[in-house]
Design a protein around this motif. Structure first.
Motif, PDB file in Angstrom:
ATOM      1  N   TYR A  62      59.669 -10.608  17.551  1.00 45.10           N
ATOM      2  CA  TYR A  62      60.859 -11.447  17.663  1.00 45.10           C
ATOM      3  C   TYR A  62      60.736 -12.357  18.874  1.00 45.10           C
ATOM      4  CZ  TYR A  62      63.100  -8.448  14.219  1.00 45.10           C
ATOM      5  OH  TYR A  62      63.399  -7.774  13.063  1.00 45.10           O
ATOM      6  N   TYR A  63      61.291 -13.544  18.718  1.00 43.73           N
ATOM      7  CA  TYR A  63      61.382 -14.466  19.851  1.00 43.73           C
ATOM      8  C   TYR A  63      62.817 -14.950  19.975  1.00 43.73           C
ATOM      9  CZ  TYR A  63      61.230 -18.625  22.715  1.00 43.73           C
ATOM     10  OH  TYR A  63      61.493 -19.550  23.691  1.00 43.73           O
ATOM     11  N   SER A  64      63.283 -15.041  21.209  1.00 40.08           N
ATOM     12  CA  SER A  64      64.615 -15.564  21.466  1.00 40.08           C
ATOM     13  C   SER A  64      64.594 -16.303  22.790  1.00 40.08           C
ATOM     14  CB  SER A  64      65.646 -14.434  21.527  1.00 40.08           C
ATOM     15  OG  SER A  64      66.895 -14.925  21.969  1.00 40.08           O
ATOM     16  N   ALA A  73      59.191 -10.249  21.851  1.00 42.06           N
ATOM     17  CA  ALA A  73      59.179  -8.786  21.798  1.00 42.06           C
ATOM     18  C   ALA A  73      58.385  -8.322  20.585  1.00 42.06           C
ATOM     19  CB  ALA A  73      60.597  -8.237  21.724  1.00 42.06           C
ATOM     20  N   THR A  74      57.531  -7.346  20.803  1.00 41.81           N
ATOM     21  CA  THR A  74      56.824  -6.683  19.719  1.00 41.81           C
ATOM     22  C   THR A  74      57.315  -5.247  19.672  1.00 41.81           C
ATOM     23  OG1 THR A  74      54.858  -8.053  20.065  1.00 41.81           O
ATOM     24  CG2 THR A  74      54.581  -6.033  18.788  1.00 41.81           C
ATOM     25  N   SER A  86      56.935  -3.925  23.429  1.00 41.59           N
ATOM     26  CA  SER A  86      56.215  -4.735  24.411  1.00 41.59           C
ATOM     27  C   SER A  86      56.940  -6.064  24.557  1.00 41.59           C
ATOM     28  CB  SER A  86      54.767  -4.963  23.957  1.00 41.59           C
ATOM     29  OG  SER A  86      54.073  -5.772  24.885  1.00 41.59           O
ATOM     30  N   ILE A  87      57.239  -6.457  25.801  1.00 37.13           N
ATOM     31  CA  ILE A  87      58.028  -7.657  26.068  1.00 37.13           C
ATOM     32  C   ILE A  87      57.242  -8.618  26.945  1.00 37.13           C
ATOM     33  CG2 ILE A  87      60.151  -8.557  27.082  1.00 37.13           C
ATOM     34  CD1 ILE A  87      60.885  -6.951  24.778  1.00 37.13           C
ATOM     35  N   SER A  88      57.336  -9.909  26.635  1.00 37.91           N
ATOM     36  CA  SER A  88      56.734 -10.952  27.466  1.00 37.91           C
ATOM     37  C   SER A  88      57.661 -12.160  27.474  1.00 37.91           C
ATOM     38  CB  SER A  88      55.360 -11.367  26.927  1.00 37.91           C
ATOM     39  OG  SER A  88      54.861 -12.493  27.637  1.00 37.91           O
ATOM     40  N   THR A 128      49.504 -11.996  12.289  1.00 38.39           N
ATOM     41  CA  THR A 128      49.003 -12.920  13.297  1.00 38.39           C
ATOM     42  C   THR A 128      49.600 -12.515  14.648  1.00 38.39           C
ATOM     43  OG1 THR A 128      50.807 -14.552  13.313  1.00 38.39           O
ATOM     44  CG2 THR A 128      49.184 -14.723  11.529  1.00 38.39           C
ATOM     45  N   PRO A 129      49.074 -13.039  15.740  1.00 40.55           N
ATOM     46  CA  PRO A 129      49.667 -12.729  17.050  1.00 40.55           C
ATOM     47  C   PRO A 129      50.870 -13.603  17.378  1.00 40.55           C
ATOM     48  CG  PRO A 129      47.667 -14.017  17.339  1.00 40.55           C
ATOM     49  CD  PRO A 129      47.780 -13.751  15.868  1.00 40.55           C
ATOM     50  N   TYR A 130      51.387 -14.327  16.375  1.00 44.76           N
ATOM     51  CA  TYR A 130      52.491 -15.256  16.603  1.00 44.76           C
ATOM     52  C   TYR A 130      53.622 -15.006  15.606  1.00 44.76           C
ATOM     53  CZ  TYR A 130      48.492 -17.722  18.651  1.00 44.76           C
ATOM     54  OH  TYR A 130      47.372 -18.044  19.353  1.00 44.76           O
TER      55      TYR A 130
END
Length: 655
Positions: A366-368, A344-345, A405-407, A574-576
């Motif tokens: 964030y990443y989960s 999620a951004t 934004s979610i992926s 960064t994009p990460y």
């Protein structure tokens, strides 16, 4: 014919005017029954709505007076009966506030019952206590419920939730467990957009959220005097002076269940504000509450789904952070229409009613693996909570905007290597870095950065940390462990001198997708404590062949001027979400010694170490320098304890 029509219109207008005067006079001439005049055996009736907006009545029999048993004084004990009560199984939730009339006089509002009963016996709050709410000073504090009131249970007021899903309501309940909220999914009615005047016995809603989403409690109006009303007969949340949104309400039906029946209704048109929530009930008027506009823009990168929702939430130190985050959480849930993890951004701006210099803007990733939506909205909640409870200034919120934004993709990267040049420098010099990132299931990427040595940097070894924005430097973790410092203790030790410093700390807090280079505090221990060691990233200081030409200029994260300690840091986005950390050592010497060293080693392509702290002469031979470099390479000393890097506990209380 024209004269006849004119005469008829005049008569109609006169009748309408007379009717208005009659209504006004009736409201003004309403007679109250005092508790001192109440006798057991008296009978009367109560009014409430069980379908649509039509009022019905049910019989009431007075059983006695309970002296000083309520939060605002006496309560009247009564028995309720009749076909309506039989149909609903007793006093239903949402009937609180139903006006009770004895001998044509208004006694008060149906308000309380006992646990584990069929709700056909309950208590009435006297109207004399309820109308006092109109005269309560805005900032006045009231006494809490006393011990005698613990056996009384207010007739519950379930929250009618329109547009909210179960996950978001559960999240809200976890944040506000003290209120024991019971959210109920409800529908909308065709009349919801039509504003209607309130009268005694009609349904009214006290709302927290309105707009594209609605959330609030439905009860019954007890008494109306011109543009002022009282309702419920008991506290809703007992928040004292407050600004809930006052709405019309439409009742679909009475829902019977094993525990208690309740009115299922819709939150209709906004018609005013509820400005008092105290022991005797709630009070309001027909002036609209300001509220906080919240705009939520959500996009699912995988499906292309896009959703924009607009709501207004109440202004309250305790509830505003929860309601804003819950609304965003719900909008994301409805947009992605799935459970599980991902990246999620989120970017958001909180504007203050006190001026643009108090506004806050943040961006993070964030990443989960489990629930990325919940993890990402925690930050918005925590920032709002910090602002609403800060010790420096009152922080009224003008509005909030968020873009999410979610992926499902795992957009993470791990630091695998860092190169620095030069490895000998002077205060004020620029050091060039090339940091290698390994994205999850992707090809390695090299990020170019610069770091400027602080002008007041002491001579000797300068230990630099290269890390992801959401990672605590390893030596700090060791120091925390050494002194057994919990997150709560660390938060208590954190101090800011004024609001401006707090605001800068919030805005400049590293994002999880930042790549950060910073000076480690020289007072932090780097000594092995003898505990179990595990592997971690080892970063080597290497002399680059030439100064990079494609360097991305970093942002500076200082809180004050260039001499502040917090200015000893640079970072790039960064994009990460960047994981991992490591340290390398740069030798800080005088400009003369630096120049002598560079002149002696201008033909070297790389150097795998830095000059030792004991070396006072940078003009020594290359062989001597190389030996010292080899002995001191990698993680700022071979005796340092090694441990897996951990996500950092930042200013928001997040990992």
């Amino acid at each position: 014919m024209r004269r006849l029509r004119t005469w008829r219109h005049a008569v109609k207008a006169l009748c309408a005017a007379f009717l208005c005067c009659a209504v006004s006079f009736t409201a003004y001439a309403e007679q109250f029954m005092s508790v001192r005049d109440v006798q057991p055996g008296m009978t009367g009736y109560a009014k409430t709505v069980t379908q649509g907006t039509t009022m019905e009545t049910f019989p009431v029999e007075i059983l006695g007076v309970m002296k000083n048993s309520g939060p605002s004084g006496d309560l009247v004990l009564a028995r309720f009966s009749g076909p309506l009560i039989e149909r609903t199984g007793g006093i239903a939730q949402g009937m609180s506030g139903s006006p009770v009339y004895i001998n044509g006089k208004l006694l008060g509002a149906v308000a309380y019952g006992w646990s584990f009963t069929n709700s056909k016996v309950g208590m009435i709050t006297p109207i004399e206590d309820m109308v006092k709410l109109w005269n309560v000073p805005v900032k006045e504090e009231i006494r809490p419920f006393n011990a005698r009131e613990s056996s009384l249970v207010p007739v519950d007021t379930p929250l009618m939730a329109s547009g909210f899903d179960t996950l978001s309501m559960n999240w809200m309940k976890e944040k506000l467990p003290q209120y024991k909220f019971l959210p109920v999914d409800t529908a909308t009615a065709a009349s919801d957009s039509q504003a209607q005047p309130l009268e005694a016995g009609s349904s009214v809603a006290a709302a927290f959220v309105n707009g594209d989403l609605k959330l609030g409690a439905i009860g019954t109006v007890t008494y109306v005097d011109h543009d002022h009303i009282v309702a419920f007969g008991h506290p809703f949340l007992k928040k004292g002076s407050i600004n809930y949104f006052m709405h019309n309400a439409y009742i679909f039906t009475i829902v019977n269940n094993m525990e208690s029946s309740f009115k299922l209704g819709s939150i209709g048109a906004e018609i005013g504000r509820i400005d008092q929530d105290r022991g005797a009930g709630i009070a309001g008027n027909y002036s609209l509450a300001p509220g906080i506009p919240v705009v939520m823009d959500v996009r699912d990168q995988d499906t292309g789904a896009h959703n924009v929702k607009r709501v207004k939430i109440i202004e309250d130190n305790e509830m505003t952070p929860v309601l804003a985050a819950t609304s965003v959480y719900n909008t994301v849930n409805k947009t992605i229409d799935r459970l599980g993890g991902g990246t999620a951004t989120i970017e958001y701006t909180i504007r203050s009613a006190n001026g643009r210099d108090k506004d806050i803007t943040r961006h993070n990733m964030y990443y989960s693996e489990n629930n990325v939506n919940e993890k990402s909205i925690d930050e918005l909640y925590n920032v709002l909570d910090i602002l609403k409870h800060n010790e420096f200034i009152d922080y009224p919120v003008l509005d909030i905007t968020s873009t999410t934004s979610i992926s499902q993709a795992q957009k993470t990267a791990r630091i695998t290597e860092a190169m620095a040049a030069p490895v000998v420098a002077s205060p004020g010099d620029t050091i060039y870095f090339k940091v290698t990132l390994h994205p999850y299931r992707g090809a390695d990427e090299v990020k170019a950065m610069t770091f400027t040595v602080p002008k007041d940097q002491p001579l000797g070894d300068m230990v630099l940390e290269v890390r992801g924005g959401g990672v605590i430097p390893l030596p700090y973790l060791i120091e925390r462990q050494r002194y057994n410092l919990t997150d709560e203790i660390i938060e208590r030790l954190r101090h800011y001198k004024d609001f401006d410093e707090l605001k800068k700390a919030i805005e400049k807090e590293d994002a999880n997708n930042d790549l950060v280079i910073e000076v480690l505090d020289q007072n932090v221990s780097m000594i092995d404590d003898g505990k179990t060691k595990t592997s971690k990233v080892k970063l080597q200081a290497k002399e680059a062949q030439e100064s990079p030409k494609d360097v991305l200029k970093p942002k500076k994260n200082g809180l004050h001027d260039d001499t502040d300690k917090d200015d000893q840091k640079s970072s790039i986005p960064t994009p990460y979400i960047v994981k991992g950390d490591g340290q390398l050592t740069i030798k800080i010497v005088t400009p003369e010694k630096r120049d002598r060293f560079l002149a002696a080693h201008h033909t070297l392509q790389s150097a795998k170490a830095v000059i030792s702290a004991e070396d006072d002469d940078t003009a020594d031979t290359a062989d001597q320098t190389d030996k010292k470099d080899t002995d001191n390479q990698s993680d700022a000393g071979k005796n340092q304890k090694e441990k897996p890097s951990q996500d950092k506990k930042n200013i928001f209380g997040l990992y």
